[in-house]
Write an enzyme that holds these catalytic residues in place. Structure first.
Site, PDB file in Angstrom:
ATOM      1  N   CYS A   1     -48.747   0.607  13.931  1.00 24.75           N
ATOM      2  CA  CYS A   1     -47.647   1.549  14.184  1.00 24.75           C
ATOM      3  C   CYS A   1     -47.727   2.688  13.150  1.00 24.75           C
ATOM      4  O   CYS A   1     -47.616   2.442  11.940  1.00 24.75           O
ATOM      5  CB  CYS A   1     -46.335   0.777  14.077  1.00 24.75           C
ATOM      6  SG  CYS A   1     -44.883   1.755  14.393  1.00 24.75           S
TER       7      CYS A   1
ATOM      8  N   SER B   1       0.862  -1.185   0.000  1.00 25.12           N
ATOM      9  CA  SER B   1       0.000   0.000   0.000  1.00 25.12           C
ATOM     10  C   SER B   1       0.897   1.234   0.000  1.00 25.12           C
ATOM     11  O   SER B   1       2.123   1.117  -0.088  1.00 25.12           O
ATOM     12  CB  SER B   1      -0.966  -0.029   1.178  1.00 25.12           C
ATOM     13  OG  SER B   1      -0.244  -0.110   2.359  1.00 25.12           O
TER      14      SER B   1
ATOM     15  N   GLU C   1      -1.812  10.716 -10.345  1.00 29.12           N
ATOM     16  CA  GLU C   1      -3.036   9.998 -10.730  1.00 29.12           C
ATOM     17  C   GLU C   1      -4.101  10.198  -9.674  1.00 29.12           C
ATOM     18  O   GLU C   1      -3.798  10.597  -8.552  1.00 29.12           O
ATOM     19  CB  GLU C   1      -2.753   8.486 -10.761  1.00 29.12           C
ATOM     20  CG  GLU C   1      -1.869   8.035 -11.848  1.00 29.12           C
ATOM     21  CD  GLU C   1      -1.371   6.617 -11.581  1.00 29.12           C
ATOM     22  OE1 GLU C   1      -1.997   5.860 -10.842  1.00 29.12           O
ATOM     23  OE2 GLU C   1      -0.314   6.307 -12.134  1.00 29.12           O
TER      24      GLU C   1
ATOM     25  N   ASP D   1     -11.313   5.260  -4.949  1.00 28.21           N
ATOM     26  CA  ASP D   1     -11.754   4.756  -3.650  1.00 28.21           C
ATOM     27  C   ASP D   1     -12.583   3.496  -3.840  1.00 28.21           C
ATOM     28  O   ASP D   1     -13.799   3.554  -4.009  1.00 28.21           O
ATOM     29  CB  ASP D   1     -12.571   5.844  -2.938  1.00 28.21           C
ATOM     30  CG  ASP D   1     -12.621   5.594  -1.452  1.00 28.21           C
ATOM     31  OD1 ASP D   1     -11.955   4.664  -0.984  1.00 28.21           O
ATOM     32  OD2 ASP D   1     -13.337   6.347  -0.761  1.00 28.21           O
TER      33      ASP D   1
ATOM     34  N   CYS E   1     -40.059  -3.279  14.363  1.00 31.27           N
ATOM     35  CA  CYS E   1     -41.263  -3.193  15.183  1.00 31.27           C
ATOM     36  C   CYS E   1     -42.285  -4.142  14.538  1.00 31.27           C
ATOM     37  O   CYS E   1     -42.632  -3.976  13.375  1.00 31.27           O
ATOM     38  CB  CYS E   1     -41.793  -1.769  15.203  1.00 31.27           C
ATOM     39  SG  CYS E   1     -43.480  -1.697  15.825  1.00 31.27           S
TER      40      CYS E   1
ATOM     41  N   CYS F   1     -44.924   3.295  18.771  1.00 30.79           N
ATOM     42  CA  CYS F   1     -46.141   2.629  19.258  1.00 30.79           C
ATOM     43  C   CYS F   1     -45.917   1.808  20.518  1.00 30.79           C
ATOM     44  O   CYS F   1     -46.845   1.215  21.051  1.00 30.79           O
ATOM     45  CB  CYS F   1     -46.741   1.762  18.150  1.00 30.79           C
ATOM     46  SG  CYS F   1     -45.737   0.307  17.795  1.00 30.79           S
TER      47      CYS F   1
ATOM     48  N   CYS G   1     -40.690   0.103  20.487  1.00 35.42           N
ATOM     49  CA  CYS G   1     -40.856   0.998  19.347  1.00 35.42           C
ATOM     50  C   CYS G   1     -41.153   2.418  19.843  1.00 35.42           C
ATOM     51  O   CYS G   1     -42.061   2.606  20.646  1.00 35.42           O
ATOM     52  CB  CYS G   1     -42.000   0.494  18.456  1.00 35.42           C
ATOM     53  SG  CYS G   1     -42.357   1.639  17.120  1.00 35.42           S
TER      54      CYS G   1
ATOM     55  N   LYS H   1      -3.938  12.378   0.596  1.00 35.64           N
ATOM     56  CA  LYS H   1      -5.360  12.108   0.830  1.00 35.64           C
ATOM     57  C   LYS H   1      -6.099  13.407   1.104  1.00 35.64           C
ATOM     58  O   LYS H   1      -5.617  14.256   1.866  1.00 35.64           O
ATOM     59  CB  LYS H   1      -5.524  11.201   2.054  1.00 35.64           C
ATOM     60  CG  LYS H   1      -4.946   9.813   1.851  1.00 35.64           C
ATOM     61  CD  LYS H   1      -6.027   8.785   1.671  1.00 35.64           C
ATOM     62  CE  LYS H   1      -6.367   8.119   2.972  1.00 35.64           C
ATOM     63  NZ  LYS H   1      -7.296   7.026   2.820  1.00 35.64           N
TER      64      LYS H   1
ATOM     65  N   LYS I   1      -6.571   8.866  -6.836  1.00 28.94           N
ATOM     66  CA  LYS I   1      -6.592   7.730  -5.912  1.00 28.94           C
ATOM     67  C   LYS I   1      -8.036   7.244  -5.830  1.00 28.94           C
ATOM     68  O   LYS I   1      -8.887   7.874  -5.189  1.00 28.94           O
ATOM     69  CB  LYS I   1      -6.063   8.145  -4.543  1.00 28.94           C
ATOM     70  CG  LYS I   1      -5.920   6.951  -3.616  1.00 28.94           C
ATOM     71  CD  LYS I   1      -5.136   7.317  -2.372  1.00 28.94           C
ATOM     72  CE  LYS I   1      -4.740   6.096  -1.567  1.00 28.94           C
ATOM     73  NZ  LYS I   1      -5.832   5.237  -1.207  1.00 28.94           N
TER      74      LYS I   1
ATOM     75  N   TYR J   1      -4.093   0.865 -12.923  1.00 31.52           N
ATOM     76  CA  TYR J   1      -3.099   1.920 -12.714  1.00 31.52           C
ATOM     77  C   TYR J   1      -1.667   1.403 -12.630  1.00 31.52           C
ATOM     78  O   TYR J   1      -0.771   2.144 -12.230  1.00 31.52           O
ATOM     79  CB  TYR J   1      -3.435   2.747 -11.473  1.00 31.52           C
ATOM     80  CG  TYR J   1      -3.666   1.931 -10.223  1.00 31.52           C
ATOM     81  CD1 TYR J   1      -2.647   1.194  -9.655  1.00 31.52           C
ATOM     82  CD2 TYR J   1      -4.917   1.903  -9.622  1.00 31.52           C
ATOM     83  CE1 TYR J   1      -2.853   0.446  -8.523  1.00 31.52           C
ATOM     84  CE2 TYR J   1      -5.148   1.157  -8.482  1.00 31.52           C
ATOM     85  CZ  TYR J   1      -4.101   0.422  -7.937  1.00 31.52           C
ATOM     86  OH  TYR J   1      -4.325  -0.321  -6.817  1.00 31.52           O
TER      87      TYR J   1
HETATM   88  S1  IVH Z   1      -0.470   2.456  -6.638  1.00 31.63           S
HETATM   89  C1  IVH Z   1       3.006   0.337  -4.694  1.00 31.63           C
HETATM   90  N1  IVH Z   1      -2.290   3.990  -7.749  1.00 31.63           N
HETATM   91  O1  IVH Z   1      -4.639   2.868  -2.825  1.00 31.63           O
HETATM   92  C2  IVH Z   1       1.921   1.186  -5.220  1.00 31.63           C
HETATM   93  N2  IVH Z   1      -2.876   2.783  -5.789  1.00 31.63           N
HETATM   94  O2  IVH Z   1      -2.567   2.418  -0.295  1.00 31.63           O
HETATM   95  C3  IVH Z   1       0.610   0.583  -5.013  1.00 31.63           C
HETATM   96  N3  IVH Z   1      -5.199   3.105  -5.090  1.00 31.63           N
HETATM   97  O3  IVH Z   1      -5.267  -0.191  -1.940  1.00 31.63           O
HETATM   98  C4  IVH Z   1      -0.565   1.312  -5.323  1.00 31.63           C
HETATM   99  N4  IVH Z   1      -5.787   4.480  -6.697  1.00 31.63           N
HETATM  100  O4  IVH Z   1      -5.650   0.035  -4.460  1.00 31.63           O
HETATM  101  C5  IVH Z   1      -2.003   3.144  -6.747  1.00 31.63           C
HETATM  102  N5  IVH Z   1      -3.800   5.377  -8.832  1.00 31.63           N
HETATM  103  C6  IVH Z   1      -3.529   4.525  -7.850  1.00 31.63           C
HETATM  104  C7  IVH Z   1      -4.484   4.164  -6.877  1.00 31.63           C
HETATM  105  C8  IVH Z   1      -4.114   3.287  -5.864  1.00 31.63           C
HETATM  106  C9  IVH Z   1      -6.198   3.830  -5.618  1.00 31.63           C
HETATM  107  C10 IVH Z   1      -5.326   2.278  -3.877  1.00 31.63           C
HETATM  108  C11 IVH Z   1      -4.720   0.921  -3.991  1.00 31.63           C
HETATM  109  C12 IVH Z   1      -4.291   0.557  -2.594  1.00 31.63           C
HETATM  110  C13 IVH Z   1      -4.197   1.883  -1.931  1.00 31.63           C
HETATM  111  C14 IVH Z   1      -2.745   2.165  -1.612  1.00 31.63           C
END
Ligand code: IVH
Length: 685
Positions: free
Chosen positions: A430, A83, A113, A117, A424, A409, A406, A312, A115, A225
């Protein structure tokens, strides 16, 4: 057709379907209508059934799902799924840039890029074929969810084999677009089920479903990605993204190559401004060093790469005081705890309430009376309490306990085994349940008695004119005329009087009368059986044909119907075993509502589309294309795949191919909407 011909046709169809699929879901530039596409898939499925020896595990027919996986096997990742370390401020990002600069001691570029979700996945391809899809798990091993992954239309099942790269793994994020999320929660609400708090939870929950056919209906999507493998034909991340796109993967366009951290900041500022307009959730920006050689040089800590970081977005959060916990009772009797808060401004809007979802969530937070709580308004639709500042808790504060009775009621609440929600059981008396059921019954997608809105039903209930859905059909002119109610707008404090004059009364009575022509499938949905949504009601109506057959069916027989699970089956049996519900049903029958598929609206002749030829194209909202086709055929019409001089009407949905419209216009074929078609059939929505 002999076997050789079938093999060839299957190959040809698979190729075509894969191409159209790619055009539709990745390029968003379809060249054929959905109807034509479905016809190709139908042909493929039927050929594969006749010639199972040619069914390929990566045939596009596998996208509709249908396989049940009881337990997803744990598999080891070939490359660990790391991660990213998170930052929340520009200072921290500057510090990251300093570290990179120092370690590299030469010029470098970043790739920024989105991120996404959702849920991280790794997809392995061998000789151009998808081999497996695996979740991140603990980073070393994850769950193999290939059958569910195959239902995601933008994920290629087959690629042109790539020269010199027999095997590679792509990394990406499975997410639920806002549109799918809204649809899913709406369906859940209709069934009286708990909704998902955000698209990420919905995506994660969907990928864990055992029945891949259900996953297919969740309309998930996936951005890729990254890619890992040996002898890859590029030496930097930016080029990998453009190559992945060429190979057929869905790669986001919102990425940029940046020189220097200032450019990174500009990217972040732009994305932050646009974030609210994206059709999916993101929770930040990922910044990666572009060159693979430099990535290697920077290396890894025990958990994270040193060459990438995530910035973030702050989930906007506020600290406020809990005033009270109140309990809302829905139409199915489900009881939801809601926190009443001292007003606090978060992300520009004032938050006064936050959902606490259910008893388990409430207990997880360990809420005490008058607690100071953190409230977050992230991607979630409902603000939520994310924590408690215990240091601010008054010494004598006692824990908040979930109600036992409830709040409306007083009846003692039930919690079914394995369910998070309390109910309920006093459905007959109710008040919010009475009101909720009536509102559901009259809603547009049920009986469509739209001249009776929320305020009016409330008034009728309060004045003792109605207390259940059958009472609506006993209402007379004299019951309604002259009723009055003062409504105060909570925002402005201004009051106005709602009064039932001649026009209002005749509109209401007309709409009630017209509702007697609503088709059985909608009447069944309108009855408000717990867990019985629109689609399931339609299926059951078609399967059993009429209400008597349905009521006679026991649990076992109900479970034989496609997609009917334990919850729905038990709920149907319980509903029709209840003497009060049976009495209401008898009265509705006497009032003349339609309780069988054979009965059709009295005012329409069933073949009023007889001899007419239709072409259906595009995406529809009220009914699926199949339902529209079915209805046209039920009403005596014919459905064709292409527009010609013999076409009577082109029924146009959203995103209809421009060619079709042009052709229809050139031939003078009228183009009508779904609504207009339904009006023609004289069907009540
Ligand atoms: S790169 C070693 N690129 O974010 C690099 N991750 O904490 C690995 N995520 O669960 C990740 N968008 O799934 C990368 N453009 C993006 C991303 C991305 C979302 C998520 C990924 C992972 C978490 C990383």
């Amino acid at each position: 057709m002999n076997a050789e011909e079938a093999r060839k046709r299957i190959e040809e169809l698979s190729g075509k379907i894969n191409d159209h699929n790619y055009r539709y879901y990745v390029l968003t530039d379809p060249v054929i209508s959905d109807f034509e596409f479905d016809q190709l898939v139908e042909e493929l499925i039927s050929l594969e059934k006749r010639f199972p020896q040619f069914l390929d595990k990566n045939s596009p027919s596998q996208r509709v799902g249908g396989q049940i996986t009881k337990k997803f096997p744990a598999v080891k990742h070939k490359y660990p799924m790391l991660s990213l370390s998170n930052t929340y401020s520009r200072e921290e990002l500057n510090a990251f840039d300093q570290r990179v600069r120092k370690a590299l001691d030469e010029s470098y570029e970043y790739v920024c890029e989105l991120k996404f979700d959702g849920v991280a996945i790794g997809l392995t391809y061998r000789q151009g074929e998808l081999q497996r899809g695996v979740t991140r798990g603990d980073g070393v091993q994850g769950d193999e969810i290939t059958t569910n992954i195959k239902t995601i239309p933008s994920i290629p099942l087959k690629l042109e084999p790539i020269k010199d790269v027999p095997e590679f793994e792509v990394r990406g994020e499975v997410y639920m677009p806002h549109k799918s999320f809204m649809q899913l929660n709406k369906a859940k609400e209709d069934k009286g089920e708990a909704i998902f708090a955000n698209p990420r939870n919905a995506a994660a929950g969907s990928l864990k479903l055992q029945d891949s056919a259900l996953v297919a209906r969740r309309h998930l999507d996936c951005f890729i990605y990254g890619v890992l493998g040996e002898d890859l034909p590029f030496d930097n991340h930016w080029d990998s993204l453009s190559t992945l796109k060429k190979w057929g993967f869905k790669v986001s366009d919102r990425a940029a190559k940046c020189t220097g951290i200032e450019e990174v900041f500009r990217f972040i500022t732009n994305i932050e401004a646009d974030r609210g307009h994206l059709p999916f959730d993101i929770d930040g920006v990922v910044i990666k060093v572009n060159s693979y050689r430099q990535q290697e040089k920077l290396g890894y800590t025990s958990k994270f790469p040193r060459w990438a970081i995530s910035y973030k977005f702050q989930a906007e959060r506020g600290l406020t005081k809990l005033i009270d916990v109140v309990y809302q009772v829905g139409r199915t009797g489900a009881v939801t705890p809601v926190a009443v808060l001292e007003p606090v401004t978060i992300a520009g809007s004032t938050v006064r309430r936050a959902s606490l979802y259910n008893q388990d969530r409430m207990e997880e937070l360990g809420l005490h009376k008058k607690d100071s709580v953190y409230v977050e308004k992230g991607g979630d639709i409902i603000p939520k309490i994310v924590g408690v500042d215990k240091s601010l808790r008054p010494a004598d504060a006692s824990p908040v306990r979930f109600v036992e009775n409830c709040p409306e009621c007083g009846t003692s609440l039930n919690r079914d085994h394995g369910e998070a929600a309390h109910y309920c059981p006093n459905s007959g008396e109710c008040p919010p349940q009475i009101q909720g059921r009536i509102e559901h019954f009259i809603s547009r997608r049920a009986m469509n008695i739209d001249s009776l809105g929320q305020g009016k039903t409330e008034l009728l209930i309060r004045k003792g004119k109605i207390s259940n859905i059958a009472d609506l059909y006993d209402l007379s002119h004299d019951d309604l005329i002259g009723l009055e109610k003062t409504i105060t707008d909570p925002q402005t404090g201004k009051s106005r009087t709602l009064s039932f004059r001649e026009k209002t009364v005749s509109n209401i009575l007309d709409a009630i009368r017209a509702s007697k022509e609503v088709l059985f499938e909608r009447v069944l949905y309108a009855l408000g059986v717990r867990h019985l949504g629109e689609t399931m009601a339609r299926k059951l109506a078609r399967h059993f044909g009429n209400i008597d057959n349905l009521m006679r069916a026991g649990r076992e027989e109900l479970l034989q119907v496609d997609d009917v699970g334990d919850k729905v089956a038990s709920s149907i049996v319980a509903h029709f075993n209840d003497p009060e519900n049976r009495a209401i049903l008898d009265r509705l029958r006497k009032a003349g509502l339609i309780f069988s598929c054979e009965e059709t609206p009295a005012s329409s002749s069933k073949d009023n589309l007889s001899g007419m030829a239709f072409v259906i194209s595009g995406v529809f909202h009220q009914h699926s294309r199949d339902e529209i086709r079915q209805r046209i055929e039920n009403f005596g019409g014919e459905v064709k795949s292409s527009v010609s001089s013999k076409t009577d009407y082109l029924v146009a949905g959203e995103n209809m191919g421009p060619e079709k419209r042009k052709k229809a216009e050139a031939l003078g074929v009228p183009v009508i909407s779904e609504e207009e078609l339904l009006n023609m059939m004289n069907s009540i929505l």
